[in-house]
Design an enzyme around this catalytic site. Structure first.
Site, PDB file in Angstrom:
ATOM      1  NE  ARG A  80      22.746  21.860  19.874  1.00  0.00           N
ATOM      2  CZ  ARG A  80      23.204  23.083  20.152  1.00  0.00           C
ATOM      3  NH1 ARG A  80      24.011  23.279  21.178  1.00  0.00           N
ATOM      4  NH2 ARG A  80      22.865  24.104  19.393  1.00  0.00           N
TER       5      ARG A  80
ATOM      6  CB  ALA B 242      36.435  30.002  26.589  1.00  0.00           C
TER       7      ALA B 242
ATOM      8  CE  LYS C  45      39.137  25.884  38.210  1.00  0.00           C
ATOM      9  NZ  LYS C  45      38.191  26.560  37.304  1.00  0.00           N
TER      10      LYS C  45
ATOM     11  NE  ARG D 191      30.547  27.686  31.546  1.00  0.00           N
ATOM     12  CZ  ARG D 191      30.674  26.586  30.823  1.00  0.00           C
ATOM     13  NH1 ARG D 191      30.259  25.430  31.314  1.00  0.00           N
ATOM     14  NH2 ARG D 191      31.193  26.617  29.612  1.00  0.00           N
TER      15      ARG D 191
END
Length: 339
Positions: free
Chosen positions: A33, A140, A191, A255
């Site tokens: 992008r 992160a 995991k 997430r």
């Protein structure tokens, strides 16, 4: 100083680019992008790392020709489902050998290939110096805050693993090496499944006892399958096994845990994915693990229960009830089998 291109400007690709730029390497971050490339060149990537100022030396591009020509070390930080496409795009533009480092965690459904296998299928051997896996307990969001983080660089070629270790290692980002490629990739991929399951139990309000049970028995499932596929049992007691499992199952940054938590609270898979707006690797990997369990004839009850929730419409509370009602067994059976 090494010349490195990171492919994929999500949270993890950007965080690793942050580390590489701080380490003084000639770093280029590729995104498909143009607007994201422009933003990164203004030192931010707000969608993925909110409030973080990126180093001045971290440069981005949306030009794939420029990205491939820039480096001889290629870090693949794209979702598992994009690995083949991006690998092919890189291959078409390569004019010399490159060292590949993949940092994604997943298994391809149907083909049941690990990511390193997918890369080697898409890029001819004469263009690959080596493929190294970088994996471990690493969010992160914490890496860019320079919180202490440890990961593993895995490759059967110890010289290549050492080169990647030197590439990334600094005062807050410690890198170990490992020669068990299968174990590191399987541990990192599976995991995510267990983190989804833990998120579901948290969403159902079952508490810490259930979380500990899922994590412990989940690790047994991961090791059981991994060893059958050729991994070393001890790998699963390391950073890419129990270490990655702990961080992914217990952190709000995860997430997969977030997705599972929403499922436990009654949302559908489609609603969860739409709300998150980012890839949840564990959902796709659950399908692959379900297929691997059948192929290798390995019992994986947590994985099977999660598969039923994700793909067969079983209610999470019913899946938990089914798990708890399984036939009794000796806890040490797994350990005995592995040894």
């Amino acid at each position: 100083m090494e010349k490195v291109t990171v492919f994929g400007a999500g949270s993890w690709g950007t965080a690793l680019s942050y580390v590489l730029a701080q380490n003084g390497h000639d770093l280029l971050l590729w995104t498909h992008r143009q607007d994201q490339s422009d933003e990164i060149n203004q030192h931010s990537n707000e969608r993925y790392l909110k409030g973080v100022r990126l180093p001045d030396s971290l440069k981005a591009t949306a030009n794939l020709d420029e990205a491939v020509a820039h480096a001889d070390i290629f870090v693949l930080a794209v979702p598992t489902k994009a690995i083949r496409e991006v690998s092919r795009d890189i291959r078409e533009r390569m004019t010399k050998k490159g060292l590949f480092v993949h940092v994604s965690k997943g298994i391809e459904p149907d083909s049941l290939k690990r990511i390193s296998e997918m890369i080697r299928e898409e890029i001819p051997a004469e263009l690959i110096e080596e493929v190294v896996i970088l994996s471990g307990p690493s969010h992160a969001e914490e890496v860019v805050q320079e919180h202490p983080t440890t990961v593993t660089a895995a490759c059967e070629n110890t010289q290549a693993a050492n080169r990647v270790q030197d590439l990334f290692m600094n005062s807050y980002f410690r890198v170990y090496t490992n020669t068990d490629v299968i174990g590191v990739e399987i541990g990192g991929a599976l995991k995510n499944i267990i983190a989804l399951a833990v998120g579901i139990t948290d969403g159902l309000g079952y508490g810490d006892n259930a979380k500990a049970a899922i994590m412990t028995r989940g690790l047994a499932e991961i090791a059981r399958l991994g060893v059958k596929m050729g991994a070393t049992p001890l790998t699963f007691s390391g950073l890419s096994g129990v270490g990655d499992l702990i961080v992914t199952c217990t952190s709000v940054h995860s997430r997969n845990w977030q997705a599972g938590n929403m499922l436990g609270k009654g949302k559908s898979v489609d609603e969860v994915l739409a709300e998150m707006g980012m890839v949840v690797e564990g959902i796709r990997t659950t399908k692959a693990a379900h297929q691997l369990a059948a192929e290798y004839k390995v019992p994986m009850p947590i994985t099977e229960a999660l598969y039923a929730v994700l793909f067969e419409g079983v209610k999470p509370e019913n899946a938990v009830e089914e798990l708890m009602g399984r036939m009794k067994k000796n806890e040490m059976e797994d350990l005995i089998d592995l040894l």
